[in-house]
Design a protein around this motif. Structure first.
Motif, short mmCIF file in Angstrom:
data_model
loop_
_atom_site.label_atom_id
_atom_site.label_comp_id
_atom_site.label_asym_id
_atom_site.label_seq_id
_atom_site.Cartn_x
_atom_site.Cartn_y
_atom_site.Cartn_z
N HIS A 106 0.62 -1.07 -0.09
CA HIS A 106 0.00 0.11 -0.25
C HIS A 106 1.08 1.20 0.41
O HIS A 106 0.72 2.04 0.28
N GLY A 137 1.66 6.72 0.83
CA GLY A 137 1.37 5.57 2.04
C GLY A 137 2.14 5.36 2.91
O GLY A 137 3.20 6.22 2.96
N THR A 155 -2.61 7.83 2.90
CA THR A 155 -2.59 6.41 3.05
C THR A 155 -3.15 6.45 1.58
O THR A 155 -4.10 7.12 0.75
#
Length: 591
Positions: free
Chosen positions: A310, A327, A342
């Motif tokens: 991610h 992220g 994020t």
């Protein structure tokens, strides 16, 4: 004397620079976070359903457009980046496989994963699912879509040659010249457009993957590098080969072999591969886990969507290192700067105009990542010193995402609080890939010490000023270097600072720059030179006014006749002044 400082450049602009500190800001530009669906319109209403591959294309009216593989909506969408309005582009929304050629609005597609612009109007779209793997060709000119490779089936065995045979999934593609490279499950495939005349033409082959070469790769569970023969005995990839990117300028194909970032160099002439970074268990920083797609900045470095971790990550080709751009490792769709932003299973990615655009697949959004201000540059390096100018070399500081747009120089006499600011844009050397540049700062005072600083500027802001470069100009005469052919007006020698030893009949040594010729012992700029009736054009050469003659213009003319001519005043008098005849006895009249 007051001098101007100037800069010899191809492009120069001047305005106030605001120093702004910002580090890798991520912003959602289209789609509603964690809200899937299908809705066209602006950023307040638009909805996607697991968007994957994206591609930046030029608009017909100067706008910037993005094509989006809206995978679970089974459509291609088009987003105007300028207005942030998204609209339908292709697909019916019904998952399926439509054979033959169809217009954009009637073609059934299933789970599009990638869009590759081959030209401004031809795009190749990969579709990958458990039931269908195909690469289609979209012609924006005719608005027709046709199958280029594969069919409605997915084969677990990699089939070569015939374009109509099924594919081992179809994740992404890119081109170098007339060769299309496509990524598949455990394989990279190479297809030569020039050979593809019909479906039964043998024009596609395995470049990497499918079978195992025990000599090259004795242990198939580990990654291996080296060269292989096209179409046979090529080592199997470590995992799912999804992301693929073609660097046309460097003739290199980069691809993501699940946890590994790899490349094929000299792609058009050989089939040799090397691993850049990665490890077999994936991992986090600095490694990768499930790289979906790859893009490249202007300096050749790679930016990837690290879906399993991610992250959006940046890989420096030169230093073989990676850093996180967006992220935190936690799942989310929060906008903001690095450390707070994020992402969740990012997929498609595209570098364009100093920004990184990406699809946040599991958040159902399209987002943009902006760079930071350039790092503090090193001081410029002096190359050559003259009496009136410096030739210096500037070095481009490291930049990530946002390239340097121009440099600003600050020049001042040492000890002076009066600064001159000069903006410099180096457009002469493949900018902005060049690491350094040459420039001349001219119009300086000879025999004087200057302080020079520089900073780099991009769309985010400006770097810190570099440390000072301090240097002294050489001695010169009246703004010219002693070696300059025009020093001392070309009529003398510059022996010390602003001291000309003038040639004979030019100027006055030590007092002038030898620019004035001497006629009959008088400088040409004196009012009484040439008897006050002409111009001293070269040593002892007077150009007389029309009413005077003689070597020093000392004689008048009477009615256009020299006073020394026997015919002056009709031969019966003397010319004592301009058009003044003193007649001899017995004669009268003006002439």
């Amino acid at each position: 004397m007051k001098y101007r400082w100037t800069l010899i450049i191809l492009f120069c602009i001047t305005y106030y620079i605001q120093n702004t500190m910002s580090v890798y800001r991520t912003t959602t530009i289209s789609g509603l976070d964690n809200d899937s669906g299908y809705e066209n319109g602006n950023e307040l209403v638009a909805k996607y359903n697991e968007p994957r591959g994206i591609a930046i294309i030029p608009g017909t009216n100067g706008e910037t457009l993005m094509l989006i593989a809206d995978s679970s909506n089974h459509r291609i969408r088009r987003l105007n980046i300028n207005t942030k309005v998204v609209e339908h582009y292709a697909g019916t929304g019904t998952p399926g496989y439509t054979t033959g050629t169809h217009d954009f609005d009637s073609v059934d597609i299933r789970n599009p994963t990638d869009i590759h612009p081959y030209t401004d109007s031809i795009y190749y779209v990969s579709e990958s699912s458990g039931t269908q793997s195909v690469i289609r060709k979209y012609d924006n000119g005719t608005r027709e879509a046709s199958t280029f490779m594969g069919d409605s089936t997915t084969n677990l065995i990699f089939l070569e040659g015939h374009l109509s045979r099924g594919l081992q999934f179809a994740y992404a593609s890119c081109t170098i010249g007339d060769v299309l490279y496509s990524s598949h499950l455990f394989a990279v495939k190479e297809t030569d457009f020039s050979d593809c005349v019909a479906d039964d033409q043998d024009c596609s082959r395995a470049a990497w993957g499918d079978s195992i070469d025990n000599t090259l790769c004795p242990n198939p569970t580990y990654i291996c590098d080296g060269c292989a023969t096209l179409g046979s005995n090529v080592p199997r990839a470590r995992g799912q080969v999804r992301g693929i990117h073609c660097d046309k300028e460097r003739d290199t194909v980069y691809f993501a072999d699940e946890f590994f970032l790899r490349r094929r160099t000299n792609a058009s002439t050989q089939n040799c591969y090397e691993t850049l970074i990665g490890r077999s268990d994936g991992g986090t920083d600095p490694y990768f886990k499930e790289i979906n797609q790859i893009t490249q900045d202007t300096e050749g470095n790679l930016i990837v969507t690290d879906a399993g971790n991610h992250y959006i990550k940046y890989y420096n080709i030169t230093s073989n290192s990676s850093i996180i751009l967006a992220g935190t490792g936690a799942i989310g769709g929060t906008d903001g700067e690095l450390g707070t932003s994020t992402v969740h299973n990012p997929y498609g990615i595209e570098y364009y105009n100093g920004r990184v655009y990406f699809s946040d697949n599991s958040r159902h959004t399209i987002r943009v990542l902006e760079g930071k201000v350039p790092d503090k540059p090193v001081p410029p390096v002096m190359i050559s010193i003259y009496a009136n100018k410096f030739e210096v070399r500037g070095y481009k500081p490291p930049t990530i995402i946002a390239p340097v747009e121009y440099y600003q120089f600050r020049v001042n006499l040492k000890g002076s609080a009066e600064y001159t600011y000069i903006n410099f844009t180096d457009v002469s050397t493949n900018y902005p890939i060049t690491q350094n540049f040459l420039m001349n700062i001219t119009g300086l005072e000879s025999g004087s010490t200057y302080e020079i600083r520089m900073k780099a500027v991009n769309y985010v802001g400006s770097s810190e000023w570099s440390d000072i470069l301090e240097e002294r100009t050489t001695f010169g005469c009246y703004g010219l270097d002693p070696s300059d052919g025009n020093v001392c007006s070309g009529h003398g020698n510059c022996t010390t600072n602003n001291f000309c030893e003038c040639d004979e009949n030019y100027g006055v040594t030590g007092q002038t720059n030898c620019s004035f010729a001497i006629c009959d012992g008088i400088l040409s700029n004196e009012t009484n030179v040439c008897s006050g009736h002409g111009e001293c054009i070269s040593p002892n050469t007077c150009a007389c006014n029309s009413s005077y003659h003689g070597t020093t213009c000392q004689f008048p003319r009477c009615y256009g006749i020299d006073s020394t001519n026997n015919s002056v005043c009709s031969g019966y008098g003397t010319c004592s002044g301009v058009d003044v005849c003193d007649c001899t006895t017995g004669y009268t009249g003006d002439q």
